[in-house]
Design a protein around this motif. Structure first.
Motif, short mmCIF file in Angstrom:
data_model
loop_
_atom_site.label_atom_id
_atom_site.label_comp_id
_atom_site.label_asym_id
_atom_site.label_seq_id
_atom_site.Cartn_x
_atom_site.Cartn_y
_atom_site.Cartn_z
N ALA A 106 8.14 -4.17 7.30
CA ALA A 106 7.25 -3.23 7.98
C ALA A 106 6.35 -2.43 7.05
O ALA A 106 5.33 -1.89 7.48
CB ALA A 106 8.08 -2.27 8.84
N GLU A 107 6.68 -2.32 5.77
CA GLU A 107 5.87 -1.50 4.86
C GLU A 107 4.45 -2.05 4.72
O GLU A 107 3.51 -1.29 4.48
CB GLU A 107 6.53 -1.40 3.49
CG GLU A 107 7.76 -0.52 3.45
CD GLU A 107 7.45 0.96 3.53
OE1 GLU A 107 6.26 1.33 3.59
OE2 GLU A 107 8.40 1.76 3.56
N HIS A 108 4.28 -3.37 4.81
CA HIS A 108 2.94 -3.93 4.68
C HIS A 108 2.01 -3.36 5.76
O HIS A 108 0.92 -2.86 5.46
CB HIS A 108 3.00 -5.45 4.78
CG HIS A 108 3.56 -6.12 3.58
ND1 HIS A 108 2.92 -6.11 2.36
CD2 HIS A 108 4.72 -6.81 3.40
CE1 HIS A 108 3.65 -6.77 1.48
NE2 HIS A 108 4.75 -7.21 2.09
N MET A 109 2.44 -3.45 6.99
CA MET A 109 1.62 -2.92 8.07
C MET A 109 1.45 -1.41 7.94
O MET A 109 0.37 -0.87 8.18
CB MET A 109 2.26 -3.28 9.41
CG MET A 109 1.40 -2.94 10.62
SD MET A 109 2.10 -3.61 12.15
CE MET A 109 1.86 -5.36 11.88
N ASN A 110 2.51 -0.74 7.53
CA ASN A 110 2.51 0.71 7.45
C ASN A 110 1.46 1.24 6.48
O ASN A 110 0.70 2.16 6.79
CB ASN A 110 3.90 1.18 7.02
CG ASN A 110 4.03 2.69 7.00
OD1 ASN A 110 4.01 3.33 8.03
ND2 ASN A 110 4.17 3.25 5.81
N VAL A 111 1.38 0.66 5.27
CA VAL A 111 0.48 1.22 4.26
C VAL A 111 -0.99 0.98 4.60
O VAL A 111 -1.85 1.82 4.32
CB VAL A 111 0.80 0.69 2.84
CG1 VAL A 111 2.21 1.08 2.43
CG2 VAL A 111 0.63 -0.81 2.74
N TRP A 112 -1.30 -0.16 5.21
CA TRP A 112 -2.69 -0.41 5.59
C TRP A 112 -3.10 0.47 6.76
O TRP A 112 -4.23 0.95 6.82
CB TRP A 112 -2.88 -1.90 5.90
CG TRP A 112 -2.83 -2.75 4.68
CD1 TRP A 112 -1.71 -3.31 4.11
CD2 TRP A 112 -3.92 -3.14 3.84
NE1 TRP A 112 -2.03 -4.02 2.98
CE2 TRP A 112 -3.39 -3.94 2.79
CE3 TRP A 112 -5.29 -2.91 3.88
CZ2 TRP A 112 -4.18 -4.48 1.79
CZ3 TRP A 112 -6.10 -3.46 2.89
CH2 TRP A 112 -5.55 -4.24 1.86
N ARG A 113 -2.21 0.70 7.69
CA ARG A 113 -2.52 1.62 8.78
C ARG A 113 -2.71 3.04 8.26
O ARG A 113 -3.60 3.76 8.71
CB ARG A 113 -1.40 1.60 9.83
CG ARG A 113 -1.50 0.42 10.78
CD ARG A 113 -0.41 0.46 11.82
NE ARG A 113 -0.61 -0.58 12.83
CZ ARG A 113 0.34 -0.98 13.67
NH1 ARG A 113 1.54 -0.44 13.62
NH2 ARG A 113 0.08 -1.91 14.56
N ALA A 114 -1.85 3.44 7.31
CA ALA A 114 -1.97 4.78 6.74
C ALA A 114 -3.30 4.96 6.03
O ALA A 114 -3.81 6.08 5.91
CB ALA A 114 -0.81 5.04 5.78
N ALA A 115 -3.88 3.86 5.56
CA ALA A 115 -5.19 3.91 4.89
C ALA A 115 -6.34 3.88 5.88
O ALA A 115 -7.51 3.86 5.47
CB ALA A 115 -5.32 2.73 3.92
N GLY A 116 -6.03 3.88 7.17
CA GLY A 116 -7.07 3.92 8.19
C GLY A 116 -7.61 2.57 8.60
O GLY A 116 -8.65 2.49 9.27
N CYS A 117 -6.92 1.50 8.23
CA CYS A 117 -7.40 0.16 8.55
C CYS A 117 -6.99 -0.25 9.96
O CYS A 117 -5.98 0.21 10.50
CB CYS A 117 -6.84 -0.86 7.56
SG CYS A 117 -7.31 -0.53 5.86
N ALA A 118 -7.75 -1.16 10.53
CA ALA A 118 -7.37 -1.80 11.79
C ALA A 118 -6.39 -2.92 11.44
O ALA A 118 -6.75 -3.88 10.75
CB ALA A 118 -8.60 -2.37 12.48
#
Length: 334
Positions: A106-118
């Motif tokens: 889950a960390e992969h999705m988490n860090v990109w979302r935290a960066a504001g990415c779709a």
């Protein structure tokens, strides 16, 4: 939105001990997928603890020999690189539409979302139709937690489509060392290809906090600049160099892990928990009763990982652990 504090990872025995009021020493921890019979670390000389890290300490030669190329950067665990990849992508100036082959770490999705990415979770059946709509694809291979292994030819086809328009393919190979022929690390450097490797799983050295990034040299230079000097300790580098060079141990360990994985799959199936997939370091049990089975096992001080739709079982470390798991499964699944 999730953040790192809300994500649950394996190995949280103290938290389980507190939640179930069972002493830490009584737990059988099968929650991590880490080799329970890891590489035997020799005594670390006293002078190693007094030294700052140096690039010419021999680790570079060991990684070059092990991974088959020179485009490798040691990092303080692959999570350190995972955290920085969105920032590097933004600096690169490329698109920030991200697809994650799911379910997975889950960390992969988490860090990109935290960066504001779709960020979109993509299933295997959807990926060919989804590639045109994303700029970055993240694949864990073998997958955590299902153990799904994607053929390198498929990965290269996805990479070719992404790289043709400046996209990235990020392949997390944390669990691949038991199946080195399936790795694409040897193909680096290729434009837009980033491969992550770990010393924690196969070698059982998660506490050392050392991983590797394989990518184009300008990407590695940018990542190193973000991490700063001395980001991997000298003792960690000393241990990693020797572990990577121990080919005899690696070959013997691969054979043992595959045998143990097959044994675990058979044991789970015999107790009414069919395990159709997994890898050398864990087995996946798809079940709609994951929460209930997890809780029942935990009440017997056996810790596994619970995911939406299934359970992941790591390998027992010795015969007493195998016997205990057998007995607990018999009681829980009666």
């Amino acid at each position: 939105m999730n953040d790192s504090a809300t994500l649950v990872h394996g190995g949280r025995v103290r938290a389980a001990a507190h939640a179930y009021r069972i002493a830490v020493r009584k737990w059988l921890d099968l929650s991590t997928g880490i080799n329970p019979q890891g590489w035997p670390v020799p005594a670390v000389p006293a002078e190693v603890w007094r030294c700052l890290p140096e690039d010419n300490d021999g680790l570079y030669m060991a990684t070059t020999a092990h991974f088959g190329n020179t485009a490798v950067l040691p990092v303080a665990g692959t999570q350190a690189a995972i955290q920085l990849l969105p920032r590097l992508r933004a600096a690169h100036g490329g698109g920030m539409r991200v697809g994650v082959l799911a379910p997975t770490y889950a960390e992969h999705m988490n860090v990109w979302r935290a960066a504001g990415c779709a960020v979109n979770a993509i299933g295997m059946k959807e990926i060919d139709a989804s590639l045109a709509a994303i700029d970055v694809l993240i694949v864990v291979n073998p997958n955590n937690p299902t153990g799904r292994l994607i053929d390198p030819a498929v990965l290269f086809a996805w990479h070719e489509q992404l790289a043709a328009r400046g996209g990235w393919l990020i392949v997390d190979e944390a669990f691949i060392d038991a199946t080195p022929a399936a790795s694409i690390a040897g193909a680096v450097p290729l434009p837009g290809l980033i491969v992550l490797r770990s010393l924690g799983k196969f070698w059982g050295l998660a506490g050392v906090r050392l991983g590797f990034v394989l990518a184009e040299q300008d990407m590695l230079a940018a990542l190193r600049a973000e991490l700063g000097p001395w980001h991997v300790s000298h003792p960690a580098r000393w241990i990693a160099q020797r572990a990577l060079m121990d080919r005899e141990w690696c070959e013997a360990t691969r054979a043992r892990l595959f045998a143990d994985s097959e044994r675990l799959g058979a044991l789970l199936t015999a107790h009414g928990l069919p395990s159709p997939s997994g890898c050398a370091l864990f087995r996946w049990v798809p079940t709609p009763h994951a929460v209930q089975v997890y809780d029942a096992l935990a009440r017997q001080a056996v810790l596994v990982r619970s995911f939406d739709g299934g359970l992941r079982f790591g390998l027992p470390g010795d015969e007493s652990a195998w016997s205990r798991l057998d007995a607990v499964l018999g009681e829980v699944m009666r």
